[in-house]
Design a protein around this motif. Sequence first.
Motif, PDB file in Angstrom:
ATOM      1  N   SER A  89      26.974   0.337 -26.004  1.00 12.06           N
ATOM      2  CA  SER A  89      26.581  -0.938 -25.398  1.00 12.06           C
ATOM      3  C   SER A  89      25.116  -0.889 -24.953  1.00 12.06           C
ATOM      4  O   SER A  89      24.552   0.197 -24.749  1.00 12.06           O
ATOM      5  CB  SER A  89      27.470  -1.241 -24.199  1.00 12.06           C
ATOM      6  N   GLU A  90      24.529  -2.058 -24.769  1.00 12.25           N
ATOM      7  CA  GLU A  90      23.143  -2.139 -24.292  1.00 12.25           C
ATOM      8  C   GLU A  90      23.009  -1.507 -22.906  1.00 12.25           C
ATOM      9  O   GLU A  90      22.016  -0.846 -22.621  1.00 12.25           O
ATOM     10  CB  GLU A  90      22.678  -3.588 -24.260  1.00 12.25           C
ATOM     11  N   SER A  91      24.003  -1.690 -22.039  1.00 13.48           N
ATOM     12  CA  SER A  91      23.913  -1.120 -20.697  1.00 13.48           C
ATOM     13  C   SER A  91      23.967   0.409 -20.741  1.00 13.48           C
ATOM     14  O   SER A  91      23.243   1.085 -20.005  1.00 13.48           O
ATOM     15  CB  SER A  91      25.015  -1.673 -19.788  1.00 13.48           C
ATOM     16  N   LYS A  92      24.808   0.971 -21.600  1.00 13.46           N
ATOM     17  CA  LYS A  92      24.866   2.430 -21.746  1.00 13.46           C
ATOM     18  C   LYS A  92      23.573   2.954 -22.370  1.00 13.46           C
ATOM     19  O   LYS A  92      23.061   4.002 -21.966  1.00 13.46           O
ATOM     20  CB  LYS A  92      26.074   2.825 -22.605  1.00 13.46           C
ATOM     21  N   LEU A  93      23.014   2.225 -23.318  1.00 12.09           N
ATOM     22  CA  LEU A  93      21.749   2.610 -23.937  1.00 12.09           C
ATOM     23  C   LEU A  93      20.639   2.644 -22.888  1.00 12.09           C
ATOM     24  O   LEU A  93      19.849   3.589 -22.837  1.00 12.09           O
ATOM     25  CB  LEU A  93      21.385   1.648 -25.071  1.00 12.09           C
ATOM     26  N   GLN A  94      20.586   1.636 -22.029  1.00  4.75           N
ATOM     27  CA  GLN A  94      19.576   1.608 -20.971  1.00  4.75           C
ATOM     28  C   GLN A  94      19.752   2.786 -20.024  1.00  4.75           C
ATOM     29  O   GLN A  94      18.778   3.392 -19.587  1.00  4.75           O
ATOM     30  CB  GLN A  94      19.640   0.301 -20.189  1.00  4.75           C
ATOM     31  N   GLU A  95      21.000   3.132 -19.722  1.00  2.58           N
ATOM     32  CA  GLU A  95      21.284   4.291 -18.870  1.00  2.58           C
ATOM     33  C   GLU A  95      20.752   5.573 -19.519  1.00  2.58           C
ATOM     34  O   GLU A  95      20.156   6.425 -18.851  1.00  2.58           O
ATOM     35  CB  GLU A  95      22.784   4.394 -18.638  1.00  2.58           C
ATOM     36  N   LEU A  96      20.959   5.717 -20.823  1.00  2.00           N
ATOM     37  CA  LEU A  96      20.440   6.896 -21.527  1.00  2.00           C
ATOM     38  C   LEU A  96      18.921   6.923 -21.506  1.00  2.00           C
ATOM     39  O   LEU A  96      18.315   7.981 -21.288  1.00  2.00           O
ATOM     40  CB  LEU A  96      20.948   6.919 -22.975  1.00  2.00           C
ATOM     41  N   TYR A  97      18.263   5.769 -21.724  1.00  2.41           N
ATOM     42  CA  TYR A  97      16.794   5.689 -21.638  1.00  2.41           C
ATOM     43  C   TYR A  97      16.317   6.128 -20.255  1.00  2.41           C
ATOM     44  O   TYR A  97      15.367   6.898 -20.123  1.00  2.41           O
ATOM     45  CB  TYR A  97      16.310   4.265 -21.880  1.00  2.41           C
ATOM     46  N   ASP A  98      16.964   5.607 -19.213  1.00  2.07           N
ATOM     47  CA  ASP A  98      16.545   5.901 -17.842  1.00  2.07           C
ATOM     48  C   ASP A  98      16.674   7.376 -17.496  1.00  2.07           C
ATOM     49  O   ASP A  98      15.907   7.893 -16.681  1.00  2.07           O
ATOM     50  CB  ASP A  98      17.369   5.074 -16.846  1.00  2.07           C
ATOM     51  N   ASN A  99      17.632   8.075 -18.094  1.00  2.13           N
ATOM     52  CA  ASN A  99      17.883   9.480 -17.763  1.00  2.13           C
ATOM     53  C   ASN A  99      17.269  10.470 -18.744  1.00  2.13           C
ATOM     54  O   ASN A  99      17.387  11.680 -18.543  1.00  2.13           O
ATOM     55  CB  ASN A  99      19.396   9.728 -17.659  1.00  2.13           C
ATOM     56  N   ALA A 100      16.636   9.982 -19.776  1.00  2.30           N
ATOM     57  CA  ALA A 100      16.103  10.866 -20.819  1.00  2.30           C
ATOM     58  C   ALA A 100      14.815  11.556 -20.369  1.00  2.30           C
ATOM     59  O   ALA A 100      13.969  10.951 -19.715  1.00  2.30           O
ATOM     60  CB  ALA A 100      15.829  10.062 -22.086  1.00  2.30           C
ATOM     61  N   SER A 101      14.675  12.811 -20.752  1.00  2.00           N
ATOM     62  CA  SER A 101      13.412  13.527 -20.562  1.00  2.00           C
ATOM     63  C   SER A 101      12.467  13.210 -21.706  1.00  2.00           C
ATOM     64  O   SER A 101      11.255  13.148 -21.535  1.00  2.00           O
ATOM     65  CB  SER A 101      13.654  15.028 -20.517  1.00  2.00           C
ATOM     66  N   VAL A 102      13.038  13.028 -22.887  1.00  3.83           N
ATOM     67  CA  VAL A 102      12.270  12.725 -24.095  1.00  3.83           C
ATOM     68  C   VAL A 102      13.036  11.659 -24.859  1.00  3.83           C
ATOM     69  O   VAL A 102      14.261  11.699 -24.945  1.00  3.83           O
ATOM     70  CB  VAL A 102      12.116  13.982 -24.984  1.00  3.83           C
ATOM     71  N   LEU A 103      12.296  10.708 -25.423  1.00  6.02           N
ATOM     72  CA  LEU A 103      12.911   9.658 -26.232  1.00  6.02           C
ATOM     73  C   LEU A 103      12.249   9.652 -27.595  1.00  6.02           C
ATOM     74  O   LEU A 103      11.028   9.556 -27.692  1.00  6.02           O
ATOM     75  CB  LEU A 103      12.735   8.288 -25.573  1.00  6.02           C
ATOM     76  N   ILE A 104      13.040   9.813 -28.623  1.00  6.15           N
ATOM     77  CA  ILE A 104      12.555   9.683 -30.001  1.00  6.15           C
ATOM     78  C   ILE A 104      13.341   8.547 -30.608  1.00  6.15           C
ATOM     79  O   ILE A 104      14.556   8.610 -30.711  1.00  6.15           O
ATOM     80  CB  ILE A 104      12.768  10.978 -30.812  1.00  6.15           C
ATOM     81  N   ARG A 105      12.623   7.492 -30.986  1.00  4.34           N
ATOM     82  CA  ARG A 105      13.294   6.316 -31.526  1.00  4.34           C
ATOM     83  C   ARG A 105      12.888   6.154 -32.976  1.00  4.34           C
ATOM     84  O   ARG A 105      11.711   6.095 -33.291  1.00  4.34           O
ATOM     85  CB  ARG A 105      12.907   5.073 -30.741  1.00  4.34           C
ATOM     86  N   PHE A 106      13.862   6.105 -33.843  1.00  7.13           N
ATOM     87  CA  PHE A 106      13.593   5.865 -35.248  1.00  7.13           C
ATOM     88  C   PHE A 106      14.693   4.985 -35.796  1.00  7.13           C
ATOM     89  O   PHE A 106      15.759   4.861 -35.226  1.00  7.13           O
ATOM     90  CB  PHE A 106      13.492   7.168 -36.041  1.00  7.13           C
ATOM     91  N   GLY A 107      14.401   4.333 -36.876  1.00  4.68           N
ATOM     92  CA  GLY A 107      15.409   3.468 -37.464  1.00  4.68           C
ATOM     93  C   GLY A 107      15.012   3.063 -38.884  1.00  4.68           C
ATOM     94  O   GLY A 107      13.857   3.202 -39.275  1.00  4.68           O
ATOM     95  N   PHE A 108      15.957   2.574 -39.572  1.00  2.00           N
ATOM     96  CA  PHE A 108      15.753   2.150 -40.944  1.00  2.00           C
ATOM     97  C   PHE A 108      16.347   0.757 -41.117  1.00  2.00           C
ATOM     98  O   PHE A 108      17.400   0.457 -40.553  1.00  2.00           O
ATOM     99  CB  PHE A 108      16.435   3.124 -41.907  1.00  2.00           C
ATOM    100  N   ASN A 109      15.672  -0.078 -41.859  1.00  2.00           N
ATOM    101  CA  ASN A 109      16.157  -1.432 -42.151  1.00  2.00           C
ATOM    102  C   ASN A 109      16.373  -2.248 -40.887  1.00  2.00           C
ATOM    103  O   ASN A 109      17.296  -3.055 -40.811  1.00  2.00           O
ATOM    104  CB  ASN A 109      17.445  -1.392 -42.970  1.00  2.00           C
ATOM    105  N   GLU A 110      15.535  -2.044 -39.881  1.00  2.00           N
ATOM    106  CA  GLU A 110      15.674  -2.828 -38.652  1.00  2.00           C
ATOM    107  C   GLU A 110      15.009  -4.185 -38.822  1.00  2.00           C
ATOM    108  O   GLU A 110      14.113  -4.357 -39.630  1.00  2.00           O
ATOM    109  CB  GLU A 110      15.066  -2.064 -37.479  1.00  2.00           C
TER     110      GLU A 110
END
Length: 57
Positions: free
Chosen positions: A29-50
């Motif tokens: 969910s978006e809320s769980k994703l935001q929680e992971l962002y808030d607690n992350a030490s490092v964020l690597i975001r990648f995607g395909f066909n977005e």
Amino acid sequence: MMAGYWTRQDTLNEFMRKYKDVIITGPISESKLQELYDNASVLIRFGFNEKGPGMGF
């Protein structure tokens, strides 16, 4: 930990075989994703066909 949707099941299976210690959540969910962002030490975001620009904060 890796969160999100994998388009190709074969790629997911290969990744899981190579990196057994990584937790893969699958879609979340978006809320769980935001929680992971808030607690992350490092964020690597990648995607395909977005359908738009990346929105990591």
